[in-house]
Design a protein around this motif. Structure first.
Motif, PDB file in Angstrom:
ATOM      1  N   TRP A 294       2.542   1.909   3.512  1.00  0.00           N
ATOM      2  CA  TRP A 294       2.902   3.259   3.072  1.00  0.00           C
ATOM      3  C   TRP A 294       4.411   3.475   3.111  1.00  0.00           C
ATOM      4  CZ3 TRP A 294       0.609   6.374   0.030  1.00  0.00           C
ATOM      5  CH2 TRP A 294      -0.766   6.325  -0.098  1.00  0.00           C
ATOM      6  N   ALA A 295       5.090   2.861   4.051  1.00  0.00           N
ATOM      7  CA  ALA A 295       6.554   2.960   4.086  1.00  0.00           C
ATOM      8  C   ALA A 295       7.158   2.273   2.861  1.00  0.00           C
ATOM      9  CB  ALA A 295       7.099   2.335   5.368  1.00  0.00           C
ATOM     10  N   PHE A 296       6.598   1.142   2.493  1.00  0.00           N
ATOM     11  CA  PHE A 296       7.065   0.431   1.299  1.00  0.00           C
ATOM     12  C   PHE A 296       6.820   1.261   0.042  1.00  0.00           C
ATOM     13  CE2 PHE A 296       6.273  -2.739  -2.090  1.00  0.00           C
ATOM     14  CZ  PHE A 296       7.542  -3.311  -2.129  1.00  0.00           C
ATOM     15  N   MET A 297       5.642   1.849  -0.089  1.00  0.00           N
ATOM     16  CA  MET A 297       5.334   2.678  -1.253  1.00  0.00           C
ATOM     17  C   MET A 297       6.218   3.928  -1.289  1.00  0.00           C
ATOM     18  SD  MET A 297       3.180   1.002  -2.943  1.00  0.00           S
ATOM     19  CE  MET A 297       2.600   2.185  -4.130  1.00  0.00           C
ATOM     20  N   SER A 298       6.480   4.498  -0.135  1.00  0.00           N
ATOM     21  CA  SER A 298       7.361   5.667  -0.069  1.00  0.00           C
ATOM     22  C   SER A 298       8.787   5.299  -0.477  1.00  0.00           C
ATOM     23  CB  SER A 298       7.371   6.257   1.336  1.00  0.00           C
ATOM     24  OG  SER A 298       6.086   6.688   1.694  1.00  0.00           O
TER      25      SER A 298
END
Length: 95
Positions: free
Chosen positions: A25-29
């Protein structure tokens, strides 16, 4: 050595799923934020470039070799936004 590695893997295994979830989710954000800033900067640049009045000036030739007969060094650049020599075209058919 292999037994210690297996013990380490079994110890951290319950934490791998939450860690991978948070990392994904950090990567997608980060991707979403990067796209948002790219679009925002593109819109700001487009707004600035649409303020250039050269194409509606009577001194603008439209020729790539000499774009402006009065100020050729700043023609069609951001420096031409507040050009003191700007004169609107008198014939509206020349747009």
């Amino acid at each position: 050595m292999i037994l210690q590695l297996l013990l380490l893997i079994h110890t951290i295994q319950p934490f791998l799923v939450p860690i991978c979830f948070v990392c994904a989710w950090a990567f997608m954000s980060a991707i979403a934020w990067s796209l948002w800033t790219a679009v925002r900067d593109g819109v700001e640049t487009s707004k600035r470039l649409h303020q250039i009045p050269c194409s509606h000036c009577q001194y603008f030739t439209g020729d790539y070799r000499l774009k402006c007969t009065v100020q050729p060094s700043i023609a069609s650049t951001e420096a031409a936004v507040n050009c003191l020599d700007y004169q609107p075209k008198t014939n509206p058919l020349l747009y």
